[in-house]
Enzyme design. Structure first.
Site, PDB file in Angstrom:
ATOM      1  N   SER A 152     -33.080 -25.235 -55.219  1.00  0.00           N
ATOM      2  CA  SER A 152     -32.792 -26.088 -54.071  1.00  0.00           C
ATOM      3  C   SER A 152     -34.046 -26.248 -53.222  1.00  0.00           C
ATOM      4  O   SER A 152     -34.906 -25.357 -53.190  1.00  0.00           O
ATOM      5  CB  SER A 152     -31.687 -25.465 -53.211  1.00  0.00           C
ATOM      6  OG  SER A 152     -31.579 -26.103 -51.954  1.00  0.00           O
ATOM      7  N   TYR A 165     -29.364 -18.207 -49.121  1.00  0.00           N
ATOM      8  CA  TYR A 165     -29.383 -19.277 -50.123  1.00  0.00           C
ATOM      9  C   TYR A 165     -30.813 -19.587 -50.558  1.00  0.00           C
ATOM     10  O   TYR A 165     -31.099 -19.715 -51.747  1.00  0.00           O
ATOM     11  CB  TYR A 165     -28.711 -20.507 -49.502  1.00  0.00           C
ATOM     12  CG  TYR A 165     -28.529 -21.701 -50.411  1.00  0.00           C
ATOM     13  CD1 TYR A 165     -27.539 -21.709 -51.381  1.00  0.00           C
ATOM     14  CD2 TYR A 165     -29.323 -22.832 -50.251  1.00  0.00           C
ATOM     15  CE1 TYR A 165     -27.352 -22.816 -52.189  1.00  0.00           C
ATOM     16  CE2 TYR A 165     -29.138 -23.950 -51.049  1.00  0.00           C
ATOM     17  CZ  TYR A 165     -28.149 -23.933 -52.012  1.00  0.00           C
ATOM     18  OH  TYR A 165     -27.962 -25.037 -52.809  1.00  0.00           O
ATOM     19  N   LYS A 169     -32.328 -19.132 -54.308  1.00  0.00           N
ATOM     20  CA  LYS A 169     -32.808 -20.310 -55.036  1.00  0.00           C
ATOM     21  C   LYS A 169     -34.288 -20.189 -55.387  1.00  0.00           C
ATOM     22  O   LYS A 169     -34.721 -20.648 -56.452  1.00  0.00           O
ATOM     23  CB  LYS A 169     -32.547 -21.562 -54.210  1.00  0.00           C
ATOM     24  CG  LYS A 169     -31.064 -21.931 -54.082  1.00  0.00           C
ATOM     25  CD  LYS A 169     -30.423 -22.133 -55.435  1.00  0.00           C
ATOM     26  CE  LYS A 169     -29.043 -22.751 -55.336  1.00  0.00           C
ATOM     27  NZ  LYS A 169     -28.411 -22.882 -56.671  1.00  0.00           N
TER      28      LYS A 169
END
Length: 303
Positions: A152, A165, A169
């Site tokens: 991401s 997150y 990622k």
């Protein structure tokens, strides 16, 4: 010649909705037998139901394709291993792995609980490792495998409120880099996608007009290409629009021992950070070789 997956078996995780659903439908439409995996939980990973996966399987079957539903939690290695074994027993192999499953537990770092950090890493990073690990031996034995992970822009570039997150990622890029190297001798190609699309993961982050422009099925062609026979390996591909993302290193400088001080680094920082001759290195040892060569040149040593 059109890219096809006839005779190939694919697992797509997180395939009950959004990007995963689009990937599963796309692969099936091009001939792959598809394991539609989805734990069926909420966006934060709570709950669970096989219904979303079963609905996608029904779509595939109605269109003339072949698919099975699986509710494995990707953060549980025993369940992931059982999923791969089931597909192998039913269809003979697992050739294609698309690790797409994910959750969000966004909070600013100061308010983030350790459990929320750990859970996001367990699903995204550890879950991707489990999926690759469970399929790896079979791919190696058959001398064929294609793996696509999902990173991401939050990990590549940073995004407020997503320390968990973003860390997961970014870690997946490191996993991809190493697996691509280790898979070369057995024709296992490993790549990673950085998608921007309208899904339940992004519905609160983008305005309505932007969401209408960024449909999940705009991402799937990049995934299909990187799972294909002639796929590259060790590639980070942005999708929504299509782009290749590189990690670059400046040419840098080697300082004499008399200048091994923070003051000297500060004084030379403009030269150190000059990106005019930056390159994307092809492996960790390439950086080592570069630094050794620079040090040898400064010392007047021929290696």
């Amino acid at each position: 010649m059109a890219i096809r997956f006839d005779g190939r078996v694919a697992i797509v995780t997180g395939a009950g909705n959004g990007l995963g659903r689009a990937h599963a439908l796309g692969l099936a439409s091009r001939g792959a037998k598809v394991v539609v995996n989805d734990f069926g939980g909420a966006r934060d990973g709570s709950g669970g139901s096989l219904s979303p996966a079963e609905a996608v399987v029904e779509e595939i079957r109605k269109a003339g394709g072949t698919a099975m539903a699986d509710g494995a939690d990707v953060s549980n290695f025993e369940q992931v291993t059982a999923m791969v074994e089931r597909a192998t027993k039913e269809w003979g192999s697992v050739d294609l792995m698309c690790a797409n499953a994910g959750i969000l537990r966004d909070k600013s770092f100061g308010k983030m609980e350790a459990a929320d950090f750990q859970k996001v890493l367990d699903v995204h990073l550890v879950g991707s490792f489990y999926c690759c690990k469970a399929a790896w031996a079979g791919m190696r034995d058959r001398n064929y495998g294609r793996i696509v992970l999902t990173t991401s822009s939050s990990g590549l570039y940073g995004n407020f409120g997503q320390a968990n997150y973003g860390a997961a990622k970014s870690g997946m890029v490191g996993l991809m880099n190493v697996l691509a190297e280790e898979g070369r001798k057995n024709n296992i190609r490993v790549n990673i996608i950085s998608p921007t699309a309208a899904t339940r993961m992004t519905e609160e982050l983008l305005p309505p007009q932007a969401l209408q422009l960024m449909k999940p099925n705009a991402i799937t062609p990049a995934v299909e290409y990187m799972l294909s026979e002639d796929a590259p390996t060790r590639t980070i591909m942005g999708a929504g629009s299509f782009a290749v993302i590189k990690i670059l290193e400046s040419e840098g400088i080697n300082l004499p021992e008399s200048e091994w001080t923070p003051d000297a680094v500060a004084a030379h920082f403009a030269e150190i950070s000059d990106m005019s001759k930056a390159k994307a290195l092809q492996g960790a040892f390439e950086q080592t070789q570069k630094y050794v060569a620079q040090a040898a040149a400064r010392a007047g040593i021929k290696l």
